[in-house]
Design a protein around this motif. Structure first.
Motif, short mmCIF file in Angstrom:
data_model
loop_
_atom_site.label_atom_id
_atom_site.label_comp_id
_atom_site.label_asym_id
_atom_site.label_seq_id
_atom_site.Cartn_x
_atom_site.Cartn_y
_atom_site.Cartn_z
N VAL B 151 -44.62 -103.46 2.58
CA VAL B 151 -43.70 -102.36 2.25
C VAL B 151 -42.73 -102.73 1.12
O VAL B 151 -42.41 -101.89 0.30
N PHE B 152 -42.29 -103.98 1.07
CA PHE B 152 -41.31 -104.31 0.03
C PHE B 152 -41.96 -104.32 -1.35
O PHE B 152 -41.35 -103.99 -2.35
N ARG B 153 -43.24 -104.70 -1.41
CA ARG B 153 -43.95 -104.64 -2.68
C ARG B 153 -44.10 -103.21 -3.17
O ARG B 153 -44.08 -102.93 -4.36
N GLN B 154 -44.29 -102.32 -2.19
CA GLN B 154 -44.40 -100.90 -2.54
C GLN B 154 -43.02 -100.30 -2.82
O GLN B 154 -42.89 -99.10 -3.00
N ARG B 155 -42.02 -101.15 -2.77
CA ARG B 155 -40.62 -100.75 -3.00
C ARG B 155 -40.18 -99.68 -2.02
O ARG B 155 -39.47 -98.74 -2.37
N VAL B 156 -40.64 -99.82 -0.79
CA VAL B 156 -40.12 -98.98 0.28
C VAL B 156 -38.79 -99.58 0.69
O VAL B 156 -38.72 -100.76 1.02
N ARG B 157 -37.74 -98.81 0.62
CA ARG B 157 -36.44 -99.37 1.02
C ARG B 157 -35.54 -98.27 1.54
O ARG B 157 -35.94 -97.12 1.62
N GLY B 158 -34.31 -98.69 1.87
CA GLY B 158 -33.32 -97.72 2.34
C GLY B 158 -33.80 -96.98 3.57
O GLY B 158 -34.37 -97.57 4.48
N ALA B 159 -33.59 -95.68 3.55
CA ALA B 159 -33.89 -94.87 4.72
C ALA B 159 -35.37 -94.93 5.08
O ALA B 159 -35.74 -94.90 6.24
N TYR B 160 -36.23 -95.07 4.06
CA TYR B 160 -37.67 -95.08 4.33
C TYR B 160 -38.05 -96.32 5.13
O TYR B 160 -38.84 -96.27 6.06
N PHE B 161 -37.46 -97.45 4.74
CA PHE B 161 -37.73 -98.67 5.50
C PHE B 161 -37.21 -98.54 6.92
O PHE B 161 -37.87 -98.93 7.88
N ALA B 162 -36.01 -97.95 7.05
CA ALA B 162 -35.41 -97.79 8.38
C ALA B 162 -36.32 -96.96 9.28
O ALA B 162 -36.61 -97.32 10.41
N VAL B 163 -36.81 -95.85 8.74
CA VAL B 163 -37.67 -94.97 9.53
C VAL B 163 -38.97 -95.68 9.90
O VAL B 163 -39.45 -95.60 11.02
N LEU B 164 -39.49 -96.40 8.93
CA LEU B 164 -40.74 -97.12 9.17
C LEU B 164 -40.58 -98.15 10.29
O LEU B 164 -41.42 -98.26 11.19
N SER B 165 -39.47 -98.89 10.24
CA SER B 165 -39.27 -99.91 11.27
C SER B 165 -39.07 -99.26 12.63
O SER B 165 -39.52 -99.78 13.65
N GLN B 166 -38.43 -98.10 12.63
CA GLN B 166 -38.23 -97.41 13.90
C GLN B 166 -39.57 -96.91 14.47
O GLN B 166 -39.83 -97.01 15.66
N ALA B 167 -40.39 -96.38 13.58
CA ALA B 167 -41.70 -95.90 14.02
C ALA B 167 -42.52 -97.05 14.60
O ALA B 167 -43.24 -96.89 15.59
#
Lengths: 407, 428
Positions: B151-167
């Motif tokens: 995810v970090f390589r895809q530059r997923v961050r901020g709220a998107y990372f938060a949602v992903l980790s919650q999922a």
């Protein structure tokens, strides 16, 4: 806001938090022992918050009613019973923590509590480790018999097996299993499949949904395709509301495809809406309509204390009975000491709202009459079949040849 | 904001401590030693076994909090799924203990009542104590590294990372519940008596386990502290505050973030493994979305920019939960909610921020303007942050990192909305 105002406020909050933290940190070593003093403390441990609260609060109410009645009649051993209520918060580790707290901080004589199997499994080691007593009031999946737990709800041979016997008697050849995804439905279905295999029934399908699930069109579709003679429903909680509504709106009637539910009682029928579930079957040991003077006084007392609109249900009645059974055992033992109470409890027989209930000293379950009921349009449940006499509890289904290999 | 990035090479080149008084330099270590003594010597002496067990449980959560402090406070990764790593470590340990209890050839109790007839191959290696211990760390770290790189390589961050980790946390719970025969389902793993030779039914052995938890927490804390004051720690903060700028300077932010994320996952795994014998059970309820959020709330209340704050917050929140629910079984949940709201309104940087403010105020009074450059900006209000040149003159102060909210304050991108928006989180 000017900083002059904000800062003191912040400090005050911090100070208050710290104070509340240190204020409660002391360790009450001088807790009153269960036997000494003018009262006998007992713990009441149900979920008062979270998803299970809606069901468990009613059991707590019934247990508090029983305590009140016993106290009004003079208490036990000349002392009043003093309930210490804790919240299990629908969270299994919290149940374990609060059970330990009741035992070691409050030094209660016994605990009445739990609903879900998970909460019981979480509390079991705590009670065994401390050699303390738990009274568990809900029907469950069996295959357990802890020396420190009394089970006043039905085990499988007092609820599920009679339910299956009834279906067989009615000539139902194929069944479909629908359940919530946790231990009770999965274990219950394991037993149902073994029963079906031995009794010439076919299980056409087995579907699980997570607790709290509300989308049942897929399941209902599968039911429409499989066309079973009956559905065995072990869904728990609010899922039943969605399931029965969607079942009805899809045009499946109770006459064409009846369901037998083991976790839908009067309380749940109110939530589902009687019009959605009328005509379907349920299996329990007690209904509000169960006849008998003892039940009339129980229902009247409950409505008197908590409101005329309240209903009584099987788990509430089992919780209510648990308090009386414990009090009887204490009277017989002449002490609240755990081993003495356990010993005295064997064979204790009591007239309860569901009829005569006897403690089986062997496994600390109780003899219970099985009852199949039909949900009425007014939300009450009418008994259509009963086992005639109280059934001996058999948590490991040792008396059933088809069940070998289950445990 | 240019200042903040410009200081990165500066700092990493020569982390010279700012000129500090001796007493200030020693304040952090002194606090560490004092708290350590309190936990090791005082707590076991004054608390009953029941209370000591509870404290041990809070300390397990505090270990997770140290990791969250690193990933979220320093690295800006709002991880809402820390329960997954806690669970991986916990289940690895729990299964080992269950298998030991069942003995060779035996089956754990939950498999028996779930109708499993032979031990699934997945769990077989966990009978080995060394393998299980290794897995406690390796499993969460591996998952975190894979996920992080992805995810970090895809530059997923901020709220998107938060949602992903919650999922991820939600999916993990569904998996655990669904595989009852493998994992014990909703019940989870219960009923442990032995833990590497310790008899958990004996208060003496339990006390020893408590001391182990304290020691592990201390070690993890020092590790995180060391990490955050190292060059890597500087880089992590820089990535948090201006990821693209760090990339332009030639660093790979994905790697930096992944390392921090993996360290926090490893800490959560270790905490989970200690939680199992300490509490005596582990169920999906301990790892789901709500549990993960509770871990995070502890850190937020304590102060996410400070490792000590994170630890204190985890202890306070869990302690408050116990006490509120004991004092008022019917209404405790409202009390707890009120506490969260009050702290977040009046102390958005948590209690550590409050403490930093208080210290700054005292110092300010004692020693007026002459040292105003080195002194921290005595405020957490956005206006004060925005007006101050962010961090340029005051590098991270290695002598006081334990409870220092200053660098975070100053590098806080409140003055640069674009960066804040990228990170997708509140400039608290």
């Amino acid at each position: 806001m000017p900083r002059g105002v904000r800062k003191p406020l912040v400090m005050a909050v911090a100070a208050a938090l710290l104070l509340s933290a240190t204020g409660c940190a002391e360790d009450p070593t001088a807790a009153s022992g269960a036997g000494s003093g003018s009262t006998i403390k007992v713990g009441i441990l149900h979920s008062l918050s979270g998803t299970m609260a809606i069901s468990e609060v009613t059991v707590r109410d019934a247990e508090l009613l029983a305590i009140e009645e016993i106290n009004a009649a003079g208490g036990v051993l000349g002392k009043k019973i003093e309930p210490v209520v804790e919240d299990g918060a629908s969270d299994w580790p919290t149940f374990a923590e609060k059970a330990q707290k009741l035992i070691s901080q409050d030094k209660v004589a016994t605990v009445f509590g739990g609903w879900t199997s998970a909460s019981r499994k979480a509390m079991l080691p705590v009670f065994e480790r401390n050699k303390a007593l738990l009274w568990y009031p809900v029907q469950y999946e069996g295959l357990e018999s802890s020396p420190y737990i009394f089970y006043t709800g039905a085990t499988t041979n007092q609820q599920i097996v009679p339910g299956l016997d009834y279906l067989k008697e009615q000539g139902k050849k194929s069944i479909f299993l629908v359940g919530s995804d946790y231990v009770f439905p999965r274990t219950a279905n394991k037993i149902i499949k073994a029963y079906a295999a031995a009794n010439g029934m076919t299980v056409l399908g087995e579907e699980y949904t997570p607790l709290g699930h509300t989308e049942y069109s897929t399941v209902v579709n599968k039911l429409q395709q499989a066309k079973p003679d009956a559905v065995f429903n072990t869904l728990n909680g609010d899922s039943n509301v969605a399931f029965f509504k969607q079942l009805r709106s899809s045009g499946i009637t109770a006459a064409a495809m009846p369901t037998v539910s083991v976790s839908v009682a009067e309380e749940e029928v109110v939530g589902i809406g009687p019009e959605n579930v009328a005509g379907h079957l349920v299996a329990w040991n007690y209904y509000q309509t169960t006849s008998g003077a003892r039940n009339d006084t129980f229902v009247k007392a409950f409505k008197g204390k908590y409101g005329a609109a309240k209903v009584t249900s099987d788990p509430m009645e089992a919780g209510y009975n648990a308090v009386y059974l414990w009090a009887e055992s204490v009277k017989k033992a002449g002490s609240v000491e755990v081993e003495a109470v356990k010993k005295a409890s064997a064979g204790i027989s009591l007239e309860t709202p569901e009829g005569t209930v006897t403690i089986d000293g062997e496994n600390q379950h109780v003899f219970k009459t099985a009852r199949i009921g039909l949900v009425q349009p007014d939300g009450q449940i009418k008994e259509v079949w009963n086992s005639g006499k109280p059934i001996k509890p058999d948590p490991y289904l040792k008396g059933y040849p088809w069940a070998t290999g289950l445990s | 904001m240019t200042g903040a990035v410009a200081t990165v090479p500066d700092r990493t080149a020569g982390p010279g401590p700012a000129p500090l008084s001796r007493s200030r330099r020693l304040a952090g270590p002194a606090l560490f030693v004092a708290v350590g003594l309190l936990l090791v010597a005082v707590a076991p002496a004054v608390l009953s076994p029941f209370r000591l067990d509870l404290l041990g449980k809070y300390l397990c959560y505090a270990i997770v909090a140290v990791g969250i402090g690193l990933a979220w406070g320093r690295g800006g990764m709002l991880t809402l799924g820390q329960g997954v790593f806690f669970g991986l470590g916990g289940y690895a340990m729990g299964m080992h203990l269950k298998l030991r209890e069942a003995g060779p050839g035996g089956l754990p109790d939950f498999m028996v009542w779930s109708g499993v007839e032979s031990l699934p191959a997945l769990w077989r290696p966990f009978a080995n104590p060394v393998f299980a211990l290794a897995m406690v760390v390796l499993l969460p770290v591996t998952v975190a590294v894979l996920l992080g790189l992805l995810v970090f390589r895809q530059r997923v961050r901020g709220a998107y990372f938060a949602v992903l980790s919650q999922a991820l946390a939600a999916a993990f719970v569904i998996l655990l519940v669904g595989q009852q025969g493998l994992t014990g389902g909703t019940n989870g793993l219960t009923n442990f008596q032995m833990f590497y030779g310790l008899d958990l039914y004996q208060p003496g052995d339990k006390r020893f386990l408590y001391l182990v938890v304290v020691a592990v927490l201390g070690t993890m804390f020092l590790l995180a502290w060391q990490l955050s004051r190292s060059r890597f720690g500087q880089l992590l903060v820089a990535v948090r505050d201006g990821e693209d700028r760090v990339r332009f300077l030639g660093y790979e932010p994905a790697v930096v973030k992944t390392i921090a994320f993996a360290v926090s996952a490893g800490m959560a795994g270790i905490a989970g493994a200690l939680f199992v014998p300490m509490v005596g059970l582990l169920s999906p309820a301990n790892l789901g979305i709500v549990a993960s959020l509770e871990l995070l709330i502890g850190v937020a209340i304590g102060g996410r920019f400070s490792l000590a704050g994170a630890v204190g917050g985890a202890l306070l929140v869990n302690y408050a939960k116990t006490i509120f629910s004991e004092e008022s079984a019917d209404n405790w949940i409202y009390l707890q909610g009120a506490m969260f709201v009050i702290v977040m309104i009046w102390a958005p940087r948590g209690l550590a921020g409050l403490a930093a403010d208080a210290r700054a105020a005292v110092r300010h009074r004692r020693r007026p303007p002459s040292r105003s450059v080195a002194a921290p900006i005595p405020s957490g209000t956005p206006s004060a942050n925005g007006s101050a040149p962010p961090g340029s003159a005051d590098p991270v102060d290695p002598a006081r990192p334990v409870d220092d909210a200053r660098p975070a304050d100053q590098i806080e991108p409140t003055g640069v909305p674009a960066v804040a928006a990228q990170r997708g989180e509140e400039p608290a």
